[in-house]
Design an enzyme around this catalytic site. Structure first.
Site, short mmCIF file in Angstrom:
data_model
loop_
_atom_site.label_atom_id
_atom_site.label_comp_id
_atom_site.label_asym_id
_atom_site.label_seq_id
_atom_site.Cartn_x
_atom_site.Cartn_y
_atom_site.Cartn_z
N ASP A 7 0.88 -1.17 0.00
CA ASP A 7 0.00 0.00 0.00
C ASP A 7 0.92 1.22 0.00
O ASP A 7 1.37 1.66 1.06
CB ASP A 7 -0.90 0.00 1.24
CG ASP A 7 -1.82 1.21 1.27
OD1 ASP A 7 -2.34 1.58 0.21
OD2 ASP A 7 -1.99 1.80 2.35
N GLU A 68 -0.80 -1.29 -5.01
CA GLU A 68 -2.03 -0.55 -5.31
C GLU A 68 -1.75 0.50 -6.38
O GLU A 68 -0.82 1.29 -6.25
CB GLU A 68 -2.58 0.13 -4.05
CG GLU A 68 -3.90 0.85 -4.32
CD GLU A 68 -4.50 1.46 -3.06
OE1 GLU A 68 -5.22 0.77 -2.35
OE2 GLU A 68 -4.21 2.64 -2.79
N ASP A 141 -2.92 1.42 6.94
CA ASP A 141 -2.06 1.06 5.81
C ASP A 141 -1.63 -0.40 5.89
O ASP A 141 -1.41 -1.05 4.86
CB ASP A 141 -0.82 1.96 5.80
CG ASP A 141 -1.18 3.43 5.90
OD1 ASP A 141 -1.31 4.08 4.86
OD2 ASP A 141 -1.35 3.91 7.04
#
Length: 209
Positions: A7, A68, A141
């Protein structure tokens, strides 16, 4: 299959290691969040993230890195930082010959919760349920990084089938174009031969007269 979920972010970059088994079986092997202070020079922040990612890559040796994808953000500066953080990790993986796959936030949410518009609380709750965690990963996160790893484990077979289908389509297109080129070549040769025969016949007739 071992998946390193990422992330990306400058202030907080979530890293996870998920191992996928038969069916939809997944196990969390590790999770961490790399933090860099906002007042640090950008290059140094990226270096710190890159060094942490490289340590993970060399220690855990994942089969693939799932990052991501920066899809859309209102804050351009935040989007740029997120993309830069993801970029240095993708580069580190590529240098080690490790495949990199990008997933949009909606793809991750849909894979984990069944709803592409799920909020962070829903994603965290499902991550806990899927992995059998007693406490929520913090900060968010960390949960997002775990979700990315889970997402890739579950989406990997579909991605592989799509890649295979695209490769087959490309090969069929290549063969089709090669066949058309050969047919054009054959027709051109036949036309040239006919033209030569016609000219030869015309000369003979002209000579006879």
């Amino acid at each position: 299959m071992r998946v390193m979920g990422v992330d990306p972010g400058l202030t907080r970059c979530g890293l996870s290691l998920i191992e996928g088994g038969a069916g939809r079986s997944v196990i969390a092997l590790d999770v961490d969040v790399v933090r860099t202070p906002a007042d640090m020079d950008l290059a140094q922040r990226l270096l710190r993230i890159a060094e942490a990612a490289e340590y993970w890559l060399d220690t855990h040796r994942p089969d693939v890195v799932a990052i991501e994808r920066v899809f859309a953000q209102h804050n351009v500066r935040t989007a740029m930082g997120t993309a830069q953080a993801g970029g240095v990790i993708a580069l580190a993986a590529a240098r080690r010959g490790i495949d990199v796959c990008f997933h949009t936030p909606s793809e991750v949410k849909a894979a984990v919760t069944g709803n592409g518009s799920a909020d962070k609380a829903q994603v965290t709750a499902m991550v806990m349920r899927i992995l059998g965690l007693q406490t929520a990963p913090t900060p968010a996160d960390a949960a997002d990084a775990l979700a990315l790893g889970i997402c890739h484990c579950w989406r990997a077979p579909m991605i592989a089938r799509m890649a295979q289908a695209e490769a087959m389509a490309a090969e069929q297109k290549r063969k089709y174009e090669a066949r058309l080129a050969e047919e054009r070549k054959t027709r051109a040769a036949a036309a040239k031969k006919l033209d030569s025969a016609t000219k030869l016949k015309a000369r003979k007739e002209a000579g006879a007269r």
